[in-house]
Design a protein around this motif. Structure first.
Motif, PDB file in Angstrom:
ATOM      1  N   GLU A  62     107.155 132.141  17.422  1.00 56.14           N
ATOM      2  CA  GLU A  62     105.795 132.212  17.959  1.00 56.14           C
ATOM      3  C   GLU A  62     105.324 130.831  18.407  1.00 56.14           C
ATOM      4  OE1 GLU A  62     105.378 131.371  13.583  1.00 56.14           O
ATOM      5  OE2 GLU A  62     106.714 132.571  14.812  1.00 56.14           O
ATOM      6  N   ILE A  63     106.073 129.775  18.038  1.00 53.47           N
ATOM      7  CA  ILE A  63     105.704 128.428  18.503  1.00 53.47           C
ATOM      8  C   ILE A  63     106.857 127.811  19.287  1.00 53.47           C
ATOM      9  CG2 ILE A  63     104.010 127.959  16.660  1.00 53.47           C
ATOM     10  CD1 ILE A  63     106.234 126.192  15.334  1.00 53.47           C
ATOM     11  N   ASP A  64     106.574 126.724  19.939  1.00 53.15           N
ATOM     12  CA  ASP A  64     107.560 126.000  20.736  1.00 53.15           C
ATOM     13  C   ASP A  64     108.807 125.689  19.899  1.00 53.15           C
ATOM     14  OD1 ASP A  64     108.144 124.142  23.110  1.00 53.15           O
ATOM     15  OD2 ASP A  64     108.264 122.774  21.384  1.00 53.15           O
ATOM     16  N   ARG A  65     109.997 125.926  20.447  1.00 51.55           N
ATOM     17  CA  ARG A  65     111.259 125.777  19.707  1.00 51.55           C
ATOM     18  C   ARG A  65     111.460 124.347  19.180  1.00 51.55           C
ATOM     19  NH1 ARG A  65     116.851 127.748  19.499  1.00 51.55           N
ATOM     20  NH2 ARG A  65     117.752 126.282  18.016  1.00 51.55           N
ATOM     21  N   THR A  66     111.120 123.372  20.010  1.00 53.93           N
ATOM     22  CA  THR A  66     111.308 121.984  19.571  1.00 53.93           C
ATOM     23  C   THR A  66     110.479 121.698  18.322  1.00 53.93           C
ATOM     24  OG1 THR A  66     111.833 121.248  21.785  1.00 53.93           O
ATOM     25  CG2 THR A  66     111.030 119.562  20.280  1.00 53.93           C
ATOM     26  N   LYS A  67     109.241 122.188  18.337  1.00 50.97           N
ATOM     27  CA  LYS A  67     108.366 121.960  17.176  1.00 50.97           C
ATOM     28  C   LYS A  67     108.874 122.748  15.963  1.00 50.97           C
ATOM     29  CE  LYS A  67     105.337 119.434  19.435  1.00 50.97           C
ATOM     30  NZ  LYS A  67     106.073 119.187  20.670  1.00 50.97           N
ATOM     31  N   ALA A  68     109.325 123.971  16.208  1.00 52.82           N
ATOM     32  CA  ALA A  68     109.849 124.794  15.114  1.00 52.82           C
ATOM     33  C   ALA A  68     111.072 124.108  14.484  1.00 52.82           C
ATOM     34  CB  ALA A  68     110.220 126.185  15.630  1.00 52.82           C
ATOM     35  N   ASP A  69     111.910 123.517  15.330  1.00 52.26           N
ATOM     36  CA  ASP A  69     113.094 122.818  14.816  1.00 52.26           C
ATOM     37  C   ASP A  69     112.707 121.548  14.058  1.00 52.26           C
ATOM     38  OD1 ASP A  69     114.912 124.698  15.613  1.00 52.26           O
ATOM     39  OD2 ASP A  69     115.469 123.681  17.474  1.00 52.26           O
ATOM     40  N   GLN A  70     111.643 120.900  14.500  1.00 52.53           N
ATOM     41  CA  GLN A  70     111.184 119.713  13.747  1.00 52.53           C
ATOM     42  C   GLN A  70     110.788 120.115  12.327  1.00 52.53           C
ATOM     43  OE1 GLN A  70     108.116 118.116  16.319  1.00 52.53           O
ATOM     44  NE2 GLN A  70     109.607 117.083  17.633  1.00 52.53           N
ATOM     45  N   ILE A  71     110.111 121.267  12.211  1.00 52.68           N
ATOM     46  CA  ILE A  71     109.733 121.750  10.877  1.00 52.68           C
ATOM     47  C   ILE A  71     110.999 122.008  10.056  1.00 52.68           C
ATOM     48  CG2 ILE A  71     108.558 123.597   9.589  1.00 52.68           C
ATOM     49  CD1 ILE A  71     106.743 123.948  12.123  1.00 52.68           C
ATOM     50  N   GLY A  72     112.009 122.595  10.704  1.00 51.91           N
ATOM     51  CA  GLY A  72     113.290 122.860  10.020  1.00 51.91           C
ATOM     52  C   GLY A  72     113.934 121.568   9.530  1.00 51.91           C
ATOM     53  N   MET A  73     113.915 120.551  10.364  1.00 51.45           N
ATOM     54  CA  MET A  73     114.529 119.266   9.959  1.00 51.45           C
ATOM     55  C   MET A  73     113.774 118.665   8.782  1.00 51.45           C
ATOM     56  SD  MET A  73     115.741 117.495  13.502  1.00 51.45           S
ATOM     57  CE  MET A  73     114.617 118.167  14.720  1.00 51.45           C
ATOM     58  N   GLY A 131     118.738 115.088  13.725  1.00 53.45           N
ATOM     59  CA  GLY A 131     117.508 114.448  14.215  1.00 53.45           C
ATOM     60  C   GLY A 131     117.036 115.042  15.527  1.00 53.45           C
ATOM     61  N   HIS A 132     117.761 116.040  16.026  1.00 53.13           N
ATOM     62  CA  HIS A 132     117.415 116.632  17.329  1.00 53.13           C
ATOM     63  C   HIS A 132     117.262 118.151  17.229  1.00 53.13           C
ATOM     64  CE1 HIS A 132     118.144 112.855  19.355  1.00 53.13           C
ATOM     65  NE2 HIS A 132     119.211 112.736  18.601  1.00 53.13           N
ATOM     66  N   PRO A 133     116.316 118.693  18.007  1.00 49.94           N
ATOM     67  CA  PRO A 133     116.177 120.155  18.015  1.00 49.94           C
ATOM     68  C   PRO A 133     117.385 120.814  18.692  1.00 49.94           C
ATOM     69  CG  PRO A 133     114.806 119.176  19.711  1.00 49.94           C
ATOM     70  CD  PRO A 133     115.386 118.038  18.915  1.00 49.94           C
ATOM     71  N   TYR A 134     117.480 122.092  18.580  1.00 42.69           N
ATOM     72  CA  TYR A 134     118.557 122.907  19.171  1.00 42.69           C
ATOM     73  C   TYR A 134     119.904 122.656  18.501  1.00 42.69           C
ATOM     74  CZ  TYR A 134     115.164 124.186  22.683  1.00 42.69           C
ATOM     75  OH  TYR A 134     114.048 124.661  23.304  1.00 42.69           O
ATOM     76  N   PHE A 135     119.907 121.943  17.365  1.00 43.56           N
ATOM     77  CA  PHE A 135     121.133 121.798  16.593  1.00 43.56           C
ATOM     78  C   PHE A 135     120.907 122.424  15.214  1.00 43.56           C
ATOM     79  CE2 PHE A 135     121.765 118.201  19.555  1.00 43.56           C
ATOM     80  CZ  PHE A 135     123.027 118.521  20.018  1.00 43.56           C
ATOM     81  N   SER A 136     121.994 122.540  14.449  1.00 42.56           N
ATOM     82  CA  SER A 136     121.887 123.140  13.112  1.00 42.56           C
ATOM     83  C   SER A 136     122.328 122.105  12.082  1.00 42.56           C
ATOM     84  CB  SER A 136     122.835 124.332  13.028  1.00 42.56           C
ATOM     85  OG  SER A 136     124.160 123.831  13.134  1.00 42.56           O
ATOM     86  N   THR A 137     122.119 122.441  10.819  1.00 42.83           N
ATOM     87  CA  THR A 137     122.619 121.535   9.780  1.00 42.83           C
ATOM     88  C   THR A 137     124.145 121.623   9.671  1.00 42.83           C
ATOM     89  OG1 THR A 137     122.089 123.217   8.127  1.00 42.83           O
ATOM     90  CG2 THR A 137     120.505 121.440   8.413  1.00 42.83           C
ATOM     91  N   ASP A 138     124.748 122.720  10.134  1.00 42.62           N
ATOM     92  CA  ASP A 138     126.220 122.765  10.211  1.00 42.62           C
ATOM     93  C   ASP A 138     126.698 121.652  11.137  1.00 42.62           C
ATOM     94  OD1 ASP A 138     126.474 124.974   8.617  1.00 42.62           O
ATOM     95  OD2 ASP A 138     126.980 126.377  10.222  1.00 42.62           O
TER      96      ASP A 138
END
Ligand code: UDP
Length: 234
Positions: A62-73, A131-138
């Motif tokens: 529901e929010i911008d992917r880059t921001k969502a990924d920042q929360i994940g990081m 440190g970047h969106p669109y990547f995973s912890t794997d």
């Protein structure tokens, strides 16, 4: 397999135990005690945790992917700070490194500083993914494993090895004792995501996959005793 320096990847779920979200102290203490056996035996251990026990970017659509990924990081930073403290409570020295500044809470990652910490017998937590969106912890784990020149990457997973199809949906799924990373990439097998698989293939990083719930699974894998799957990368 030589196990002098290893990178252990724990998914966020591995920290939550049966609760599925947040932390389960006993579960994390169990992990700490197993890792301590290896550290006491002189193995240098780096750890990457996932963030799925708090947040996954791709589910926050529901929010911008880059921001969502920042929360994940940032979730992985919280995880590493927590796990690091539990490790300290079990008698290990630790340091948490991130690829971006988190004030005085973590140290900025550099290979040199990580190697220095290993030499000082510290367990090094690599938080914040790549440190970047669109990547995973794997992918973060594969990258760090290659950068720190780990002998292998250990993956504690919900499924206890690499199968030719999903064992949750196919009762005839066959588990591999050994498989090459090239075959994993070619057949799109679900070991780590494709970006991480390719990093491991190109940089000859072997993987050891074992079950999260296996009794002493982490301690055994750190000793080179594998009941899951060895993914070779020659
Ligand atoms: N993430 C990211 N870049 C990275 C690593 C992680 O953006 O380099 C974000 C992404 O949103 C991901 C979340 O952090 O969904 C948590 O990581 P992951 O899903 O890999 O955790 P796991 O499934 O292993 O618990």
């Amino acid at each position: 397999m030589d196990m002098k320096r290893v990178l252990l990847k724990l998914s966020g779920e591995a920290l939550a135990g049966s609760k599925k979200t947040g932390f389960d102290e006993e579960t994390v203490r169990g992990v700490a005690r197993q890792v301590k056996q290896a550290v006491d035996a002189g193995v240098e251990v780096g750890i990457v945790t996932g963030g799925g026990n708090f947040w996954r970017g791709r589910t926050g659509n529901e929010i911008d992917r880059t921001k969502a990924d920042q929360i994940g990081m940032l979730a992985t930073v919280m995880n590493c700070i927590y796990v690091s403290e539990i490790f300290r409570g079990e008698g290990m020295d630790t340091v948490v490194m991130t690829p971006f500044q988190v004030g005085a809470m973590t140290e900025l990652f550099s290979k040199d500083k990580a190697v220095e910490a290993f030499k000082a017998h510290k367990v090094v937590f690599f938080a914040g993914g790549t440190g970047h969106p669109y990547f995973s912890t794997d992918t973060g784990a594969a990258l760090r494993a290659v950068e720190i020149e780990a002998d292998c990457m250990l993956l504690a997973k919900a499924v206890d090895g690499v199968y030719d199809s999903d064992p949750k949906t196919n009762p005839n799924a066959r588990k591999f004792d050994r498989i090459s990373i090239a075959e994993v990439v070619e057949k799109h097998l679900q070991v780590v995501d494709m970006t991480a698989s390719v990093i491991c293939e190109e940089n000859h990083m072997p993987l050891v996959v074992f079950g999260l719930n296996e009794e002493n699974g982490i301690a055994n894998a750190l000793k080179g005793k594998v009941s899951g799957t060895i993914v070779t990368a020659d």
